[in-house]
Design an enzyme around this catalytic site. Sequence first.
Site, PDB file in Angstrom:
ATOM      1  N   GLY A  45       0.812  -1.224   0.000  1.00 27.05           N
ATOM      2  CA  GLY A  45       0.000   0.000   0.000  1.00 27.05           C
ATOM      3  C   GLY A  45       0.839   1.263   0.000  1.00 27.05           C
ATOM      4  O   GLY A  45       0.320   2.349  -0.248  1.00 27.05           O
ATOM      5  N   HIS A 444     -31.608  18.946  -7.623  1.00 21.24           N
ATOM      6  CA  HIS A 444     -31.827  19.992  -6.623  1.00 21.24           C
ATOM      7  C   HIS A 444     -32.422  19.365  -5.354  1.00 21.24           C
ATOM      8  O   HIS A 444     -33.249  18.470  -5.463  1.00 21.24           O
ATOM      9  CB  HIS A 444     -32.820  21.022  -7.174  1.00 21.24           C
ATOM     10  CG  HIS A 444     -33.188  22.078  -6.175  1.00 21.24           C
ATOM     11  ND1 HIS A 444     -32.313  23.084  -5.838  1.00 21.24           N
ATOM     12  CD2 HIS A 444     -34.299  22.258  -5.421  1.00 21.24           C
ATOM     13  CE1 HIS A 444     -32.887  23.866  -4.928  1.00 21.24           C
ATOM     14  NE2 HIS A 444     -34.085  23.383  -4.659  1.00 21.24           N
TER      15      HIS A 444
END
Length: 470
Positions: A45, A444
């Site tokens: 990692g 929205h």
Amino acid sequence: MERRPMEKKRFDVAVIGAGPGGYVAAIKLAQNGRSVALIEKNFLGGTCLNVGCIPTKTLLANAQIMHKVKRAGEYGIVTGPVTFDFAKMKQRKDAVVEKLRKSLGTLLQANKITIVQGEAAFTSPHELKVVGKESGWIEFEQAIVATGSQPLDIPAFACDHKKILNSTSILELTALPKKLAIIGGGYIGCEFASLYAEFGVKVTILEALPTILSLQGKSLAEALTSSFTKQGIEIQTGVLVQGIEETSSGVSIRLKDRSPVEADLALVAVGRAIASKGLGLEKAGVQTSDKGAVIVNDKMRTTVPHIYAIGDVTGQFLLAHVASHQGIVAASAILGLRAQMHYNAVPAVIFTEPEIATVGLSTEQAVAAGYSVTVGRFPFAALGKSIATLDTDGFAEILSDQKTGQILGAQVIGHEASTLIAEMALAIQNELTLECLIETIHAHPTLSESWLEAALIANGTPIHFPPKRK
Ligand code: FAD
Ligand code: AMP
């Protein structure tokens, strides 16, 4: 004692470094039938998972909660005295890293990648020597160098990792200092400033340049400076740190032509050193720049055609997602597929409070590139969703080419900037115009409407914003 001869193994591709660059390239290659050795001297990692993106964002998630909790009263929520346990936060951070590291190991095994635990160095253009938990030689047809970068250590104020820390050792703290001095106001310094200030630490940023976040452009730097100042973070710019002395109570930071700054701890965040030394690159014939960055072309090929380099070691952008994308490009080139690196739509996020995100050109860069630019800036204070959630600080800004309307760049400072920037990355990558954005229906009430409104302003047809005075 009898010494066993070291083993020699052969692979189609050797990938050095299992950070977000190396492991992504390894997966792509293995999925396409190549035998792959992924050599890692430390943890799977790389910087990102172990001491970079993931641990910092895990800790910053705590700071975000704290930020909201402090404002609970504004939402009509009554809380008692709020306390926190920093040692537990550190434990949670370690657990997150551990969990992701384990999952990554499983993923790599599922892809039949051979993980070799040790430090690799080239002995010739087709051979590596590995020393560590597993020692031996690896012969390869092609190689990818993905060795990343490390915190830059300045000899004049070298880290002792007790009172003078870097971005890696500060992650090991289990208790908070009262006062923290941060040397360097780049994104790493600013993220730690945001984190510690939220938990009540008195933070001072010491930055040599005239502004913090100098790479991100003037308007974002000014906006974050103003927000940090309101949060009680002290920012000294134009100050050169020349040394750090340890005192009985903490550290004394010596500045050129200014009074010293006293603190309990110092964090040195003055940049990253490219990890290309000790790799034996010269034995393979791979060339590096003056700063040690491995020189690559747009297919991530080094000066030796069968050796590629990706990620921080190439010195470009120093971001995890850039490393991963370069990994896919290098693997594709090895597989004979078409792929090329472009850097015109690289999103970059700074996880401060407020968050900052950019993609494409800044105004300064666009003007320098010869564009006549139109800027549309929409403040969150004018957006229904932001008012509803009390997240009205900041703005979303779109930069477009005055002639064609093509979107050249975007920047946003405010709540969820990290998520918002994805839409603009897609727009810039696909050479969309203001018109495309205006024709796209935005849900929205959402923060993403800020892009629509910014595009409308840039277009000279604002809806939820007063028109320009004629
Ligand atoms: P790395 O992740 O550095 O991995 C390289 C690996 O190679 C390491 O594991 C190393 O041990 C190994 N290695 C080196 N030499 C050898 C050798 N000779 N033999 C074997 N193995 C070797 N980026 C973002 O995009 N978003 C963020 O939010 C973000 N936050 C960050 C926060 C901090 C505090 C820091 C320090 C960085 C952050 N970054 C962030 C940057 C990001 O971590 C790096 O850009 C990314 O990790 C680079 O990936 P890489 O694969 O090139 O190298
Ligand atoms: P970055 O390269 O984005 O990680 O940012 C590192 C920051 O540290 C840059 O803004 C540098 O100007 C700053 N810096 C480097 N050396 C010093 C120093 N000696 N004193 C103060 N700031 C420094």
